[in-house]
Design an enzyme around this catalytic site. Structure first.
Site, PDB file in Angstrom:
ATOM      1  CG  ASN A 102      -0.309   0.019   2.515  1.00  0.00           C
ATOM      2  OD1 ASN A 102       0.889   0.280   2.598  1.00  0.00           O
ATOM      3  ND2 ASN A 102      -1.057  -0.232   3.571  1.00  0.00           N
ATOM      4  CE  LYS A 103       4.041   2.206   3.858  1.00  0.00           C
ATOM      5  NZ  LYS A 103       4.938   1.297   4.544  1.00  0.00           N
TER       6      LYS A 103
END
Ligand SMILES: *Cc1c(COP(=O)(O)O)cnc(C)c1O
Length: 425
Positions: A202-203
């Site tokens: 999720n970066k």
């Protein structure tokens, strides 16, 4: 444009389902993964090497070393600068647990710093005071919260870099949120001794699991390169491509197994090609949220002191006022009922049981982080979030604020279930 009342919009429109995060793999991800599968070499090889070269070029550093997570990157960074058992390392309390656990991997002692509640970052003053109070500290880890670079210093103005240099303290950056981000037109990755990036799912850029260690220091790079793969004096990939016989190697230290497989690097190469485009999409989303919520009473947002296009916009936190008749947790639950996924960044480290019990951290020593912790929640922000969805998020927030704007003496207990209007979703 006249905006309709939030309640009208919500009842007129079918409910949306908006996850907190969504990965965009619409570029060359599949193509590059197919190349890896066809090559027959799935672990660290040419794709990882290429990702390192491209990443180093992108941010203008001498060395970029691909690893299997940012946690590994931070561990390698601390090991390389020589953190030893019993050493003190300064680190902000407003971060993910991995920034602090790596200090414990080396049996060193974390000294938690508070953060400025206006930015959720450490300030120059906070770091200076922590260094004064801990004259024996060997290293400082800075976190660029949400993608806004901490005040490292930018030539014209002295910052954390100069503070650490003046005292001979090593400076490591946790840039898990800060790719691509800049400060005074220089990419994050060019300030401290070593900078660590995360490519977790999720970066801002992902390889599924992965990370990158960058530095402009040749010796540190050599140490990290060796330690990320068992302490072997030359990487496996080179063993199969250079002239020395492939079986021959030596080990100079008990290293780690932190290399990045080519399967992951393939995804990273495709993501890197779109990193700036995806950053711009998040910036548009952030600007929309800011404009839409700026006048919303009893809600606030973090101060943005860097240029909007230097911010990586990884997180978009909002802060709810204690005067609202709803807790942060109930606010999150209400948004979730309406279909909007959110998250909290972070439960401060001084509140986590292991650290609290092991090091006796006390809440009253971290008033900035405590204030944030009570009021913060992070909104969805990613390239695939459509404008209509962003509008829906804003409408839901305004609806909840309207519901919770109940004026009553703070001391009088209220049954919130009775006070709240019927569910409108
Ligand atoms: C995600 C994150 C990490 C850890 O990254 P991994 O790649 O999952 O190890 C470290 N620090 C911060 C601030 C993070 O958000």
């Amino acid at each position: 444009m006249m905006s309709a009342q939030p309640s009208e919009i919500l009842s007129a429109r079918p409910a949306m389902k908006i996850p907190f995060a969504k990965v965009d793999c619409s570029g060359n991800e599949q193509k590059y993964i197919a190349e890896v599968l066809q090559s027959g070499w799935l672990t660290t090889a040419s794709k990882a090497k290429e990702l390192e070269t491209r990443f180093a070029e992108h941010i203008g550093v001498t060395h970029a070393l691909a690893v299997n997570s940012c946690t590994s990157a931070l561990h390698l960074a601390l090991e390389a600068v020589g953190v030893r058992s019993g050493d003190k390392v300064l680190v902000p309390t407003m971060t993910f647990t991995s920034t602090v656990e790596v200090i414990r991997y080396l049996d060193a002692e974390p000294v938690l710093m508070d953060v400025d509640p206006r930015t959720s970052n450490v300030s120059v003053g906070i770091v200076a005071a922590a260094l004064d109070a801990n004259p024996g500290a060997v290293a400082v880890i800075v976190v660029h919260y949400g993608g806004q670079p901490a005040p490292m210093g930018n030539g014209a103005r002295a910052g954390i870099v100069e503070l650490c240099q003046a005292r001979g303290v090593r400076l490591i950056e946790d840039a898990a949120h800060a790719f691509p981000a800049k400060l005074g037109q220089r990419f994050v990755g060019n300030f401290g001794d070593i900078t660590c990036f995360s490519f977790y799912a999720n970066k801002t850029m992902t390889t599924g699991e992965g990370g990158m260690v960058v530095t402009n220091n040749d010796e540190l790079a050599d140490r990290i390169r060796t330690m990320r793969l068992h302490g072997i004096d030359r990487p496996v990939w080179e063993r199969f491509t250079d002239k020395r016989s492939s079986w021959e190697y030596d080990v100079i230290a008990p290293g780690f197994k932190y290399n990045m497989p080519d399967l992951n690097a393939a995804v990273g190469l495709a993501q890197l090609e779109r990193a700036e485009a995806m950053r711009q999409q998040r910036q548009h989303c952030a600007m929309f949220y800011r404009e839409s919520l700026i006048d919303c009473e009893l809600l606030s947002m973090l101060d943005c002191y860097c240029e909007a296009d230097e911010h990586s916009w990884h997180l978009f936190p909002i802060l709810i006022s204690p005067e609202l008749n709803i807790t942060r947790n109930a606010f999150i639950d209400r948004l979730s009922e309406m279909g909007v996924g959110t998250s909290v960044h972070y439960k401060p480290v001084h509140r986590l049981r292991y650290y609290r019990e092991e090091f006796n951290f006390r809440q009253q020593d971290y008033p900035g982080a405590e204030r944030l912790w009570e009021s913060t929640l992070s909104l969805p922000i990613y390239g695939l979030l459509m404008r209509a969805e962003q509008q829906f998020v804003v409408d839901c927030i305004k609806q909840i604020v309207a519901e919770s704007r109940v004026s009553a003496p703070v001391s009088m207990p209220l049954d919130l279930k009775i006070m709240q209007p019927a569910d409108c979703s």
